[in-house]
Design an enzyme around this catalytic site. Sequence first.
Site, PDB file in Angstrom:
ATOM      1  N   ASP A 189      -5.147   0.806  11.178  1.00 24.38           N
ATOM      2  CA  ASP A 189      -4.329   1.411  10.136  1.00 24.38           C
ATOM      3  C   ASP A 189      -2.916   0.853  10.209  1.00 24.38           C
ATOM      4  O   ASP A 189      -2.377   0.626  11.286  1.00 24.38           O
ATOM      5  CB  ASP A 189      -4.293   2.938  10.287  1.00 24.38           C
ATOM      6  CG  ASP A 189      -3.605   3.383  11.573  1.00 24.38           C
ATOM      7  OD1 ASP A 189      -2.428   3.787  11.507  1.00 24.38           O
ATOM      8  OD2 ASP A 189      -4.236   3.323  12.646  1.00 24.38           O
ATOM      9  N   SER A 190      -2.321   0.600   9.046  1.00 24.17           N
ATOM     10  CA  SER A 190      -0.932   0.170   8.919  1.00 24.17           C
ATOM     11  C   SER A 190      -0.697  -1.122   9.701  1.00 24.17           C
ATOM     12  O   SER A 190      -1.324  -2.141   9.409  1.00 24.17           O
ATOM     13  CB  SER A 190      -0.011   1.308   9.360  1.00 24.17           C
ATOM     14  OG  SER A 190       1.315   1.080   8.952  1.00 24.17           O
TER      15      SER A 190
END
Length: 313
Positions: free
Chosen positions: A155-156
Amino acid sequence: MALDEATTALLTQMAESGAKPLHEMTPEEARGLTATLGEMYGPGPDVHRAEMTSAPADDGYAVPLHVLVPNESPRGVLVYYHGGGWVIGALPEFETLGKTLAQRTGCAVVLVDYRMAPENPYPAAVNDSWAALRWIDEHLEEIAGVRVPLIVAGDSAGGNLAAIVAHKARDAGGPAIAMQVLVYPVTDCNLDNETYRDPENQTLLTRESMVWFWDLYAPEHDMRQHPEASPSKLEDHSGLPPAVILLAEHDVLRQEGQEYADALAAAGVPVQSRVFDGQMHGFFTMVNVLPGSDAGITYVAEAVDRQLTTQPA
């Protein structure tokens, strides 16, 4: 649509706490904030086996790995790179997510504790992530009992690293990756697109905080143009593993994530993507706090099931 009620309530609670904006904190202060958030997630479901190990990096550093095995015969091994702008985030904060992904996908999940900036700026995180992936591939039988499909996810900033190692694996002729799962990934160093400028997207992650993250991770602007910092800069996306991309409606990273999904699809990569309405950056990892997290995890679990059903070991 507007942010959902749970997200609005969380942001209100954080604002009332008096905490400084992220970009006004020191890295140590920011790490303390995410550790506090991590305590909200609870212990997560039980797993069949949980153990710590490490992967040797090229410079002799041992990259910590947390292996979470859901049952005696996992369907695959999912290598997970956590988010936090390459600056914040620690394995305990992602343990609940890792256990939940293991339970929901039937895959062993390996959380990678790559070195972070500013103590270890770019390309340390990339080098650690790549070393971890190669070691995990070499030890698949020890983790899962037999050779099983290998998935990269994150994520991210972790989505950034997952996308990069997928390219590196293609160019190196392995490890063979069955699937890449990119959750609101950082794919570009351009901080002036439409979703960065939209006031409604300045939630948990703001344009100012992304400036802060990039300045700590890759302080020289030329660094940021390298494809191993901004994977959108890669000229050739063909031959990459199928991609599942999750985006949040109210997120400064939404446009670059969508453009990356479009670039993969244009190169012939099978892409499944979805924008989660009413959600902000960070929703996926907030297990047991935001309902959007459960919806995102369900989306990933269903996609993994389809992929492993059509591409068994």
